[in-house]
Design an enzyme around this catalytic site. Structure first.
Site, PDB file in Angstrom:
ATOM      1  N   ASP A  83       2.391   1.910  10.138  1.00 52.58           N
ATOM      2  CA  ASP A  83       1.925   1.594  11.496  1.00 52.58           C
ATOM      3  C   ASP A  83       3.022   1.652  12.553  1.00 52.58           C
ATOM      4  OD1 ASP A  83      -0.509   1.172  10.366  1.00 52.58           O
ATOM      5  OD2 ASP A  83      -0.428  -1.012  10.424  1.00 52.58           O
ATOM      6  N   GLY A 137       0.817  -1.210   0.000  1.00 57.77           N
ATOM      7  CA  GLY A 137       0.000   0.000   0.000  1.00 57.77           C
ATOM      8  C   GLY A 137       0.847   1.256   0.000  1.00 57.77           C
ATOM      9  N   GLY A 169       0.880  -8.658  -4.595  1.00 58.22           N
ATOM     10  CA  GLY A 169       1.029  -9.891  -5.349  1.00 58.22           C
ATOM     11  C   GLY A 169       1.997  -9.734  -6.502  1.00 58.22           C
ATOM     12  N   MET A 175      -6.801   9.356   2.925  1.00 54.95           N
ATOM     13  CA  MET A 175      -6.313  10.733   2.877  1.00 54.95           C
ATOM     14  C   MET A 175      -4.928  10.824   3.503  1.00 54.95           C
ATOM     15  SD  MET A 175      -9.803  12.757   3.942  1.00 54.95           S
ATOM     16  CE  MET A 175      -8.990  14.344   3.883  1.00 54.95           C
TER      17      MET A 175
END
Length: 488
Positions: free
Chosen positions: A311, A191, A256, A463
């Site tokens: 994170d 991501g 992937g 966002m």
């Protein structure tokens, strides 16, 4: 160009679990170990993708259970095992006869070395800016006197001090790749995360300082190695000069990809002998498999990983890039939720932030804002209903304050949701939407007790991910990018 002295930064003994692997990017089963560790070169040590606190304590407990504390040599054996697991593979492991050359990197040189390398490879013997391969960084800095000390993580019941050292990153005096023979490729997977462009930029600039002229970007993750519609992107200082001023990834991202064998085949066809991989746990499991395939084929290829997780959930690392930006941007959502709740009669604002396995973003954003009444994170179990539940406390806040604001990490309270066992393309378990669940349960609860409540829900995830890195993350990304190239 320290990575020019590496065969790869990955180690089959420290591969992540196969559960982290992408179902599309096929990782050989024999490469998947159960210890959950993976290697990251750019920070100078290997890290484990988990939450901190209880998870780290559990990891240490499991390690300690295998130690015979009656053995007077247990401490030495533990340190040796730690050093073995954190060992960095080098090109001489595969090519013992490889001959080093003087490094082409020097901080005194403000421009890349000459294209012709006239007079051989320049070196500055009087410059003392190189890092020794024997340099180490002390990992633990707190000597806990007792297992009962706050935050104590002990190996043995007596909380014995055991030094743990990790490799230091930085440019080495000798390198093993001739810059003019290098074709370097950069790929971003998974991501989006603030700072991706900053790392890409710094890797390219540092490679050029070493004298590398052939640098390309692989579009849209590992997929770019197999999709015939996608072409590699030539990269240079001119191309990347201002990309850090924008969010996202210049190269694009995806999850992937093709099989490991196909990726290595494409690398051979394209002449790529240095691969920089920016991604998370599944991405680095793939990088490790690529490294193993290159070793099996006796290819002189460097595979270098830069850890990406917004994170901030890599054990043993102080901070990951994108985290500071996420905390800063989350303030906007929290402030909006506070204004909505504070301006409404019996208003309740709920904000869901990133954090699959750890609540660092939610916790830091809550502390920084000073506007959060309840912060829910994956590390701390909670109940919604009952006398000690979240909803009961919300009722108390409405009665006493007139409004309330809740911040919840996406991975919190998953035990309250129905499990689907579904996985995304990276092999991550698809989480239930705890934010929507809390919103619905809050409305239902206040309706059932006959109390008016105006509930507003905000999810700023995409966002935040799309933002450009702030100044703090920009500096961290520059260090990571430099060290990715200059690692031993």
């Amino acid at each position: 160009m320290g990575s020019l002295s590496l065969a790869s930064i990955t180690d089959p003994r420290t591969i992540s679990p196969s559960s982290y692997s992408s179902p599309s990017l096929q990782i050989p089963r024999h490469l998947a170990h159960s210890n959950g560790f993976f290697p990251f070169s750019s920070t100078g040590f290997l890290g484990r993708i988990t939450s901190t606190g209880p998870v780290r304590a559990e990891m240490v407990k499991q390690t300690a259970s295998a130690i015979d504390f009656s053995d007077p040599e247990w401490k030495i054996n533990y340190q040796k095992d730690f050093e073995r697991r954190f060992n960095i593979p080098r090109i001489t492991d595969v090519f013992p006869d490889a001959r080093p050359i003087p490094s082409t990197f020097c901080l005194r040189m403000r421009t890349p070395v000459s294209e012709e390398f006239a007079g051989g490879y320049p070196s500055d013997e009087e410059w003392h800016g190189y890092i020794s391969n024997s340099d180490r960084v002390l990992l633990k800095t707190i000597n806990f006197a007792s297992p009962n000390s706050a935050g104590a993580v002990c190996i043995d019941p007596a909380c014995t001090w055991v030094e743990q050292w990790v490799h230091r990153a930085g440019p080495r005096e000798k390198i093993y790749f001739k810059p003019e023979e290098v074709k370097a490729a950069i790929v971003t997977c998974g991501g989006l995360c603030p700072g991706l462009n900053d790392v890409i930029r710094q890797v390219v600039i540092t490679l050029e300082i070493y004298g590398v002229k052939s640098i390309v970007g692989i579009p849209f993750g590992y997929r770019g190695f197999s999709d015939s519609d996608l072409s590699e992107m030539p990269l240079s200082r001119k191309v990347v000069q201002n990309i850090h001023l924008s969010g996202g990834s210049l190269l694009g991202v995806s999850r992937g990809g093709p099989s490991v064998s196909d990726i290595v085949d494409r690398m051979q066809e394209k002449g790529i002998n240095m691969l920089f991989v920016l991604g998370g746990n599944g991405t680095h499991a793939g990088a490790n498999a690529i490294h193993e395939e290159c070793r099996k084929r006796k290819l002189k290829v460097a595979v270098v990983g830069v850890p990406k997780t917004i994170d901030n959930d890599i054990l043993l690392m102080d901070k990951t890039f994108g985290f500071d930006t996420a905390v800063e941007e989350a303030q906007r959502a929290i402030n909006s939720a506070y204004i909505e709740a504070h301006s409404a009669y019996h208003g309740v604002g709920i904000v869901k932030l990133m954090g699959r396995d750890s609540g660092f973003i939610a916790m830091h954003a809550s502390l920084a804002s000073g506007q959060i009444d309840i912060c829910l994170i994956p590390e701390v179990p909670f109940e919604l209903h009952g006398p000690h539940g979240v909803l009961t406390h919300l009722k108390y806040l409405i009665e006493t304050k007139g409004s309330a604001v809740v911040c919840v990490a996406e991975g919190a309270g998953q035990n309250l949701l129905q499990k689907t066992n579904a996985k995304d393309a990276s092999g991550n378990i698809v989480l239930g939407d705890i934010g929507v669940h809390i919103q619905q349960e809050t409305k239902k609860y206040f309706r059932e007790i006959g109390v008016h409540a105006d509930v507003k829900y905000i999810d700023p995830t995409y966002m935040i991910r799309a933002c450009r890195a702030n100044a703090s993350d920009g500096i961290l990304c520059a260090v990571l990018g430099q060290n990715a190239v200059s690692f031993p």
